[in-house]
Write a protein that holds these residues in place. Structure first.
Motif, mmCIF file in Angstrom:
data_model
loop_
_atom_site.group_PDB
_atom_site.id
_atom_site.type_symbol
_atom_site.label_atom_id
_atom_site.label_comp_id
_atom_site.label_asym_id
_atom_site.label_seq_id
_atom_site.Cartn_x
_atom_site.Cartn_y
_atom_site.Cartn_z
ATOM 1 N N ARG A 55 25.273 61.094 11.440
ATOM 2 C CA ARG A 55 26.313 62.057 11.815
ATOM 3 C C ARG A 55 25.858 62.823 13.040
ATOM 4 N NH1 ARG A 55 29.143 65.109 7.231
ATOM 5 N NH2 ARG A 55 30.289 63.144 7.381
ATOM 6 N N HIS A 56 26.761 62.915 14.005
ATOM 7 C CA HIS A 56 26.521 63.733 15.196
ATOM 8 C C HIS A 56 27.426 64.950 15.100
ATOM 9 C CE1 HIS A 56 25.590 65.032 19.160
ATOM 10 N NE2 HIS A 56 26.823 64.864 19.591
ATOM 11 N N ARG A 57 26.797 66.102 15.074
ATOM 12 C CA ARG A 57 27.551 67.355 14.967
ATOM 13 C C ARG A 57 27.502 68.052 16.315
ATOM 14 N NH1 ARG A 57 29.830 69.914 10.964
ATOM 15 N NH2 ARG A 57 28.874 68.687 9.317
ATOM 16 N N ALA A 58 28.656 68.064 16.990
ATOM 17 C CA ALA A 58 28.756 68.718 18.290
ATOM 18 C C ALA A 58 28.719 70.237 18.134
ATOM 19 C CB ALA A 58 30.028 68.285 19.005
ATOM 20 N N ASP A 59 29.336 70.726 17.071
ATOM 21 C CA ASP A 59 29.302 72.148 16.717
ATOM 22 C C ASP A 59 29.631 72.247 15.233
ATOM 23 O OD1 ASP A 59 32.217 72.266 16.389
ATOM 24 O OD2 ASP A 59 32.328 72.338 18.572
ATOM 25 N N ARG A 60 29.729 73.443 14.701
ATOM 26 C CA ARG A 60 29.937 73.608 13.250
ATOM 27 C C ARG A 60 31.214 72.952 12.741
ATOM 28 N NH1 ARG A 60 27.691 79.040 10.800
ATOM 29 N NH2 ARG A 60 25.764 79.154 11.981
ATOM 30 N N ALA A 61 32.242 72.903 13.554
ATOM 31 C CA ALA A 61 33.533 72.400 13.110
ATOM 32 C C ALA A 61 33.783 70.932 13.451
ATOM 33 C CB ALA A 61 34.652 73.253 13.708
ATOM 34 N N HIS A 62 33.000 70.353 14.345
ATOM 35 C CA HIS A 62 33.279 68.999 14.813
ATOM 36 C C HIS A 62 32.085 68.073 14.609
ATOM 37 C CE1 HIS A 62 36.034 71.601 17.140
ATOM 38 N NE2 HIS A 62 36.887 70.633 16.843
ATOM 39 N N TYR A 63 32.371 66.948 13.996
ATOM 40 C CA TYR A 63 31.331 65.935 13.833
ATOM 41 C C TYR A 63 31.963 64.553 13.887
ATOM 42 C CZ TYR A 63 32.922 65.325 9.021
ATOM 43 O OH TYR A 63 33.686 65.075 7.914
ATOM 44 N N VAL A 64 31.139 63.566 14.186
ATOM 45 C CA VAL A 64 31.550 62.170 14.199
ATOM 46 C C VAL A 64 30.427 61.360 13.579
ATOM 47 C CG1 VAL A 64 32.229 60.213 15.643
ATOM 48 C CG2 VAL A 64 32.909 62.516 16.301
ATOM 49 N N ASP A 65 30.803 60.350 12.805
ATOM 50 C CA ASP A 65 29.819 59.484 12.176
ATOM 51 C C ASP A 65 29.722 58.155 12.918
ATOM 52 O OD1 ASP A 65 29.466 61.441 10.264
ATOM 53 O OD2 ASP A 65 30.717 60.472 8.759
ATOM 54 N N LEU A 66 28.493 57.669 13.024
ATOM 55 C CA LEU A 66 28.223 56.352 13.601
ATOM 56 C C LEU A 66 27.686 55.462 12.499
ATOM 57 C CD1 LEU A 66 26.368 57.347 16.895
ATOM 58 C CD2 LEU A 66 28.803 56.949 16.566
ATOM 59 N N GLY A 67 28.245 54.268 12.366
ATOM 60 C CA GLY A 67 27.781 53.306 11.378
ATOM 61 C C GLY A 67 26.955 52.224 12.040
ATOM 62 N N PHE A 68 25.816 51.911 11.434
ATOM 63 C CA PHE A 68 24.908 50.884 11.942
ATOM 64 C C PHE A 68 24.709 49.834 10.859
ATOM 65 C CE2 PHE A 68 23.936 54.829 14.011
ATOM 66 C CZ PHE A 68 23.649 54.494 15.330
ATOM 67 N N VAL A 69 24.820 48.564 11.225
ATOM 68 C CA VAL A 69 24.594 47.457 10.294
ATOM 69 C C VAL A 69 23.606 46.492 10.924
ATOM 70 C CG1 VAL A 69 25.649 45.524 9.061
ATOM 71 C CG2 VAL A 69 26.913 47.649 9.316
ATOM 72 N N GLU A 70 22.603 46.101 10.143
ATOM 73 C CA GLU A 70 21.608 45.143 10.629
ATOM 74 C C GLU A 70 22.245 43.765 10.756
ATOM 75 O OE1 GLU A 70 17.940 43.467 8.367
ATOM 76 O OE2 GLU A 70 17.390 45.420 9.229
ATOM 77 N N THR A 71 22.106 43.165 11.945
ATOM 78 C CA THR A 71 22.663 41.832 12.181
ATOM 79 C C THR A 71 21.582 40.787 12.427
ATOM 80 O OG1 THR A 71 22.943 42.321 14.537
ATOM 81 C CG2 THR A 71 24.838 42.752 13.086
ATOM 82 N N ALA A 72 20.359 41.238 12.677
ATOM 83 C CA ALA A 72 19.190 40.378 12.886
ATOM 84 C C ALA A 72 17.972 41.272 12.660
ATOM 85 C CB ALA A 72 19.194 39.792 14.296
ATOM 86 N N PRO A 73 16.768 40.695 12.559
ATOM 87 C CA PRO A 73 15.592 41.523 12.269
ATOM 88 C C PRO A 73 15.370 42.697 13.215
ATOM 89 C CG PRO A 73 15.054 39.217 12.024
ATOM 90 C CD PRO A 73 16.445 39.270 12.595
ATOM 91 N N ASP A 74 15.737 42.594 14.479
ATOM 92 C CA ASP A 74 15.502 43.702 15.412
ATOM 93 C C ASP A 74 16.804 44.209 16.042
ATOM 94 O OD1 ASP A 74 16.124 41.628 17.061
ATOM 95 O OD2 ASP A 74 14.365 41.785 18.328
ATOM 96 N N THR A 75 17.930 43.887 15.412
ATOM 97 C CA THR A 75 19.223 44.202 16.013
ATOM 98 C C THR A 75 20.164 44.841 15.000
ATOM 99 O OG1 THR A 75 18.962 42.302 17.481
ATOM 100 C CG2 THR A 75 21.169 43.211 17.297
ATOM 101 N N VAL A 76 20.888 45.844 15.471
ATOM 102 C CA VAL A 76 21.933 46.470 14.655
ATOM 103 C C VAL A 76 23.216 46.514 15.460
ATOM 104 C CG1 VAL A 76 20.388 47.896 13.248
ATOM 105 C CG2 VAL A 76 21.297 48.812 15.386
ATOM 106 N N GLN A 77 24.317 46.509 14.736
ATOM 107 C CA GLN A 77 25.624 46.705 15.350
ATOM 108 C C GLN A 77 26.055 48.127 15.068
ATOM 109 O OE1 GLN A 77 28.473 43.443 15.297
ATOM 110 N NE2 GLN A 77 29.926 44.868 14.381
ATOM 111 N N LEU A 78 26.533 48.805 16.074
ATOM 112 C CA LEU A 78 26.919 50.208 15.983
ATOM 113 C C LEU A 78 28.427 50.324 16.141
ATOM 114 C CD1 LEU A 78 26.843 53.341 16.436
ATOM 115 C CD2 LEU A 78 26.006 52.874 18.721
ATOM 116 N N ALA A 79 29.053 51.090 15.247
ATOM 117 C CA ALA A 79 30.487 51.362 15.350
ATOM 118 C C ALA A 79 30.724 52.855 15.185
ATOM 119 C CB ALA A 79 31.245 50.595 14.272
ATOM 120 N N VAL A 80 31.649 53.388 15.968
ATOM 121 C CA VAL A 80 32.089 54.763 15.793
ATOM 122 C C VAL A 80 33.091 54.751 14.639
ATOM 123 C CG1 VAL A 80 33.273 56.719 16.852
ATOM 124 C CG2 VAL A 80 31.782 55.265 18.242
#
Length: 128
Positions: A55-80
Motif C-alpha cells: 500500500r502506498h499512502r500519499a496522505d492520511r485520506a488517500h492510498y493505492v494498493d499495488l499487487g505483485f505476483v511471482e511469474t519466474a524465480p527473479d520476476t514479478v508482475q506488478l498491477a495497480v
C-alpha cells in the motif's frame, strides 16, 4: 501506458535474491509504503501464485494498493489495484504517476542495499 508491468530483481553477483522478500523489506523501510499481510495472502490465493500487496499512502485520506505476483524465480508482475470502494477507477495518468513513484522509490532503496540488486522493468508485460 499499461498498468501492468514486469519487474526483475537480479543480484549483480551470484547471491540469491527473492523478489517478494525484497519488496517486503522495501515496504518496511520506505516511508509511505506498507506490506499488507492478510491482503497478500488473499491475493496469492486469488492469483494461484506467490504474491503480495503493498500500500502506498500519499496522505492520511488517500492510498493505492499495488499487487505483485511471482511469474519466474527473479520476476514479478506488478498491477495497480483499484480500491473496491472507489466510485471510479484510477485515471490512466494517475496510474502512470503511481508506477513512476514506485519505481523511483524502489531504485533509491536498491541503491542503498549492500547486495547490489539490479532492477529491470518491462512496461509491455500485459502484452507479453
Amino acid at each position: 501506458m499499461s498498468t501492468v508491468i514486469r519487474l526483475s530483481l537480479r543480484p549483480a553477483d551470484h547471491a540469491k535474491v527473492v523478489p517478494l522478500e525484497v519488496l517486503r523489506d522495501f515496504a518496511d523501510v520506505r516511508a509511505g509504503w506498507s506490506y499488507l499481510e492478510e491482503d497478500s495472502q488473499h491475493y496469492s490465493k486469488l492469483k494461484e501464485a506467490p504474491g503480495l500487496i503493498l500500500r502506498h499512502r500519499a496522505d492520511r485520506a488517500h492510498y493505492v494498493d499495488l499487487g505483485f505476483v511471482e511469474t519466474a524465480p527473479d520476476t514479478v508482475q506488478l498491477a495497480v489495484l483499484d480500491r473496491p470502494d472507489a466510485d471510479t477507477p484510477l485515471a490512466p495518468d494517475d496510474r502512470a504517476d503511481l508506477l513512476d513513484a514506485f519505481l523511483d522509490a524502489m531504485r533509491d532503496y536498491l541503491s542503498g542495499r549492500p547486495d547490489h540488486v539490479r532492477l529491470e522493468v518491462n512496461r509491455d508485460a500485459a502484452s507479453s
